[in-house]
Write an enzyme that holds these catalytic residues in place. Structure first.
Site, short mmCIF file in Angstrom:
data_model
loop_
_atom_site.label_atom_id
_atom_site.label_comp_id
_atom_site.label_asym_id
_atom_site.label_seq_id
_atom_site.Cartn_x
_atom_site.Cartn_y
_atom_site.Cartn_z
N TYR A 153 1.41 -1.28 -0.18
CA TYR A 153 -0.10 -0.13 0.24
C TYR A 153 0.88 1.40 0.38
O TYR A 153 0.47 2.65 0.14
CB TYR A 153 -1.13 0.22 1.17
CG TYR A 153 -1.63 -1.45 1.16
CD1 TYR A 153 -3.11 -1.32 0.63
CD2 TYR A 153 -1.37 -2.42 2.80
CE1 TYR A 153 -3.19 -3.02 1.13
CE2 TYR A 153 -2.34 -3.13 3.25
CZ TYR A 153 -2.69 -3.23 2.20
OH TYR A 153 -3.35 -4.72 2.86
N CYS A 169 14.19 -10.97 -2.30
CA CYS A 169 14.98 -10.50 -4.05
C CYS A 169 14.36 -10.01 -4.88
O CYS A 169 13.46 -9.98 -6.71
CB CYS A 169 15.04 -11.99 -4.70
SG CYS A 169 16.79 -12.80 -3.63
N1 LLP Z 1 -15.35 -5.24 9.20
C1 LLP Z 1 -14.69 -6.25 8.07
C2 LLP Z 1 -15.69 -6.05 7.50
C3 LLP Z 1 -13.77 -5.47 7.58
O1 LLP Z 1 -12.96 -5.67 5.98
C4 LLP Z 1 -12.32 -4.78 7.62
C5 LLP Z 1 -10.82 -4.66 7.52
C6 LLP Z 1 -13.15 -4.56 9.53
C7 LLP Z 1 -14.17 -4.92 10.03
C8 LLP Z 1 -12.34 -3.92 10.19
O2 LLP Z 1 -11.45 -2.54 9.76
P1 LLP Z 1 -10.17 -1.97 10.60
O3 LLP Z 1 -10.96 -1.46 11.93
O4 LLP Z 1 -9.11 -2.77 10.84
O5 LLP Z 1 -10.01 -0.79 10.02
N2 LLP Z 1 -4.50 -4.59 5.10
C9 LLP Z 1 -5.38 -3.29 5.08
C10 LLP Z 1 -6.53 -3.40 6.00
C11 LLP Z 1 -7.51 -4.19 5.33
C12 LLP Z 1 -8.84 -3.96 6.02
C13 LLP Z 1 -10.08 -4.70 5.85
N3 LLP Z 1 -11.36 -4.89 6.14
C14 LLP Z 1 -3.93 -2.99 5.65
O6 LLP Z 1 -3.29 -3.47 5.54
O7 LLP Z 1 -4.15 -1.21 5.74
#
Ligand code: LLP
Length: 424
Positions: free
Chosen positions: A320, A346
């Protein structure tokens, strides 16, 4: 506020110097502070203490059972997106009646597992999923508790990869079409319609998109009521952002105040699915400098700090272009340089920080990669056949390894060499 602070120039996690833990467990490793995890969970959860609500921690953000069980002890539930996450949540002692199941692609065996476990709600994201769930529930002779995830078509103003509430995203059922599906579901033998859910994205630094989505949901719930469909649960998803660099996300209390004001005239239990805001700044990744080098000859001289953690261990910068603060574990007083902090993988895309002004460091120095508690370890892979790193939790002066470092043997577990590979 978190419990990773310098004392006399040395980084501590609560009451333990990070370097002492590194000496025992080796590097790289993820390090979580129990006091910070608890503090952040309570900061969110208590913001809603005056209303009927449930905080379902988003397991995908940090899924170690040691951490999930901590939240279970604080009354937390879980937001899961796979059978694997359900298994983890149950192993951690989370009450199935506090588990909700989100995700666009639930398989029949996963629906079966959720129904058998007796979870609170399935956040259904398509008509086909509804029919599949009805069938699986019929086989088991039960009624499946359902909430539909609606897509409100709201711009969360975050990174495109983690925006989920726009009509062009794959998530949910367009809010304009959803009422019809509720009517269908209300007539289904093995479905019990209980709620509405939405999740518009992650790392949101503004409250306004949440409010815009909520207003659409409120109108929608009123329309459903007019059709005789009552809603017991309104799930607002996760998404409150954190400070990685210079962001100014709302404090959970501000977020809660605005949400509560907006919902004053609705009678429903609110569900939240926070991940990042609870664990993001409760964890760091510790890595050791292997080499420093400079490449001359290009337009300008480039300085590299090569560490022993790579994009397989912390994917966010590569995937990202995400910013993570990096700090020497023992403060340095010498000169500073602009460097790229890179891993051993790599690929040129393997970096932790780019063009960062950084104190001069040398081989063997430990670095702390900050704000790595959310989507850090959970997105790690074995790419380049690198064993996944250890996870450690600190409480006061104590620490515990909550996930052992993988070994080279574990890397090939389950693999085999078929006899025909020896045939020419
Ligand atoms: N609920 C649902 C349906 C979701 O898809 C997500 C995150 C959450 C809750 C939690 O969201 P949060 O409170 O953590 O923002 N890998 C990415 C983030 C992907 C988020 C996906 N869904 C990163 O490292 O920024």
């Amino acid at each position: 506020m978190n419990h990773f602070q310098y004392k006399n120039g040395v980084l501590y996690c609560e009451d333990l110097p990070v370097s002492e833990i590194a000496a025992e467990v080796g590097t790289p490793f993820y390090l979580y502070s129990k006091a910070t995890l608890v503090r952040h969970f309570k900061a969110f959860d208590s913001s809603f203490e005056d209303i009927d609500h449930l905080t379902c921690f988003a397991v995908k953000s940090c899924s170690n059972i040691g951490i999930l069980s901590l939240f279970a002890g604080l009354g937390g539930g879980a937001d899961i997106v796979s059978g694997g996450e359900l298994y983890r949540a149950l192993q951690a002692g989370i009450d199935p009646k506090r588990i909700i199941y989100s995700g666009v692609g639930k398989r029949a065996d996963e629906l079966h597992y959720g129904l058998k476990a007796g979870i609170l709600l399935f956040n259904v994201e398509s008509e086909q999923e509804l029919y599949r769930l009805n069938e699986v529930a019929a086989e088991l002779g039960v009624k499946a508790p359902v909430s539909f995830r609606v897509n409100p078509d709201v711009d969360p103003k975050t990174h495109a990869y983690i925006s989920t509430g726009l009509a062009k995203n794959k998530f949910g059922i367009p809010i304009v079409e959803a009422a019809e599906l509720y009517e269908q579901a209300a007539g289904m033998e093995n479905i019990k319609v209980l709620g509405v859910s939405c999740h518009i994205g992650s790392q949101l630094t503004l409250i306004s998109p949440f409010i815009e989505a909520l207003r659409k949901i409120k109108d929608f719930v009123k329309r459903l009521e007019e059709k005789g469909i009552g809603i017991q649960y309104i799930d607002l998803g996760g998404g409150v952002g954190i400070i990685y660099d210079d962001e100014e996300p709302p404090h959970p209390q501000e977020y809660a105040k605005d949400i509560k004001a907006e919902l004053a005239d609705l009678e429903a239990t609110l569900i939240f699915e926070p991940g990042r805001v609870i664990v993001g700044n409760a964890g760091i990744m510790v890595t050791e400098v292997q080499y420093t080098k400079s490449n001359r000859g290009g337009e300008k001289e480039k300085h590299f700090v090569v560490v022993d953690a790579g994009m397989n261990d912390l994917t966010r910068p590569s995937l990202y272009d995400a910013y993570h603060g990096v700090q020497p574990v023992v403060e340095k007083s010498g000169g500073r340089k602009i460097v790229d902090i890179v891993g051993p993988i790599c690929e040129t895309g393997d970096f932790i920080a780019k063009d960062r002004e950084f104190p001069e460091v040398s081989q063997g120095d430990l670095l702390a990669v900050m704000s790595a508690g959310a989507y850090g370890f959970t997105m790690a892979s074995n790419y380049n056949s690198r064993p996944r790193v250890a996870e450690v939790m600190v409480s006061g002066k104590e620490f515990a390894v909550i996930r052992e470092r993988e070994t080279v043997e574990s890397l090939i577990q389950g693999e085999s060499i078929p006899e025909f590979t020896g045939e020419s």
